[in-house]
Design an enzyme around this catalytic site. Sequence first.
Site, short mmCIF file in Angstrom:
data_model
loop_
_atom_site.label_atom_id
_atom_site.label_comp_id
_atom_site.label_asym_id
_atom_site.label_seq_id
_atom_site.Cartn_x
_atom_site.Cartn_y
_atom_site.Cartn_z
N ASP A 36 -2.76 -0.08 -1.81
CA ASP A 36 -2.59 0.28 -0.40
C ASP A 36 -3.45 1.48 0.03
OD1 ASP A 36 -0.52 -1.57 -0.78
OD2 ASP A 36 1.01 -0.01 -0.92
N GLU A 206 1.68 -7.69 6.78
CA GLU A 206 1.88 -6.24 6.66
C GLU A 206 0.52 -5.55 6.66
OE1 GLU A 206 3.97 -6.21 2.97
OE2 GLU A 206 2.19 -6.56 1.76
#
Length: 486
Positions: A36, A206
Amino acid sequence: MKSSLLLAMIPAAIAHTPDFKTSEAGNPFVDGFYADPDNEFYNNQYWVYPTSSYEYDKQTYLDAFSSPDLVDWTKHANILVASDFTWARRAVWAPAPISRNGKYYLYFGANDIQTNSELGGIGVGISDQPEGPYKDALGKPLIGQYYNGAQPIDQDVFIDDDGQAYIYYGGHGHANVAKLNEDMVTIGTFDDGTSFREITPENYVEGPQMMKRNGTYYLFWSEGGWGGPDYAVSYAMSKSPTGPFKRLEKILQQDPAVASGSGHNGVIHVPNTDIYYIVYHRHPLGENIDANDRHLAYDRLYFNADGTIQPVRMLVHDNFNDGKMIGWTTYGGSWDARTNALRAGASSGGKALLNTNFGDVDFSADVKMPSANGGDAGLVFRASRPALGTDAYDGYYAGIGTSGKLVLGKAEGGSWTQLASVKADVVSGKTYRVRVTAKKNAISVYAGDSTSAQLHVLEGTFASGMTGVRVYQTDAVFDNVRVEHL
């Protein structure tokens, strides 16, 4: 860069312009389990802020990495720890950095809340320096509830040219945008009086990321399952920071020869240039890969004349300019990249391999043998079952020797079969570009700028496998490794 205000603070020229096709010193570009990534350019340094990729109860801290050139990276450990936030206890995810008014902010998700009755969501850390420590700016989450069905995770913060700041976020298949006030720690309102506006594009899962280029707003997001091979990045373009965002196409996805699960991206912009990179995490190849076995990589973003983005190619390069062998596995011999090239000591077949799985491949590297001791050095390709031992792998080898030859052969079950050889004017101390092209059963080998030596054979025993380098009874230096689909 996410803010033109920050760009205005950057000197007209920086010391080095990293104009690469990929991470030339190798992907992963840092060592360890990370995911991420988001990034900023602070004080003439590129900063990357990732999630520490472990089980949720162990995700209680954040590290960061800084680099002056996108090659040499310095680790900054524990820049934010959950114990400094009374409400955060686990699942500290997806840090989003930004700077304003002389302060550095780091937004993150924590606790992986599933309902509005749980404590958690998106928090804000504040610091006087990029490396932290980041302390709790609010004493509570900035966003601690579900709005429009969006789980409060995976935030990105963007400051537009007019100074308005926005936060983009959302899990569970919903994405929101909200305004941030000038203080960067309170939510503003839109003209209609609302605070959270849903912007969910088609296939959104997401990980939203906002970027502005030439007056156009680009929203990136992740699709697929974060732990699986199909994790990927798609994007949309808009003339407004709040959309609408219509999905255009998937631009980053798994390559069965390189890596899987490539997603959840940031965008690195080299200041005062039109050079952009997509920074993301991915899974290595192999069976039974742990979902948390994620690593950081970056590759070049290329734009078409109309502003659309070309599909990203996950390239395999290594010039060892970081002085490391991240991603390589060695089998025998001695190996050292600290001189910004890969030095191998003489051994009876020591090899260093990358966990790739190329079939039709174009593979090349610079090879030099400092001493004329009759050994050879070269490239291993379409290899499997590597182990310690002279010919302890199944696959092909193409090498040059100071005894004056270019050779191609195969190892299988511990035995060696020479397939072809040709006289080559190879001398010690000189660098040669050795290149292999293999398309189905047609294999060609070239020994570079000093000689026209080349080999062409038809041989189909091995269809795909790992790539790497090997020495036999000689020391050698390898550099500028390039591997790509033919």
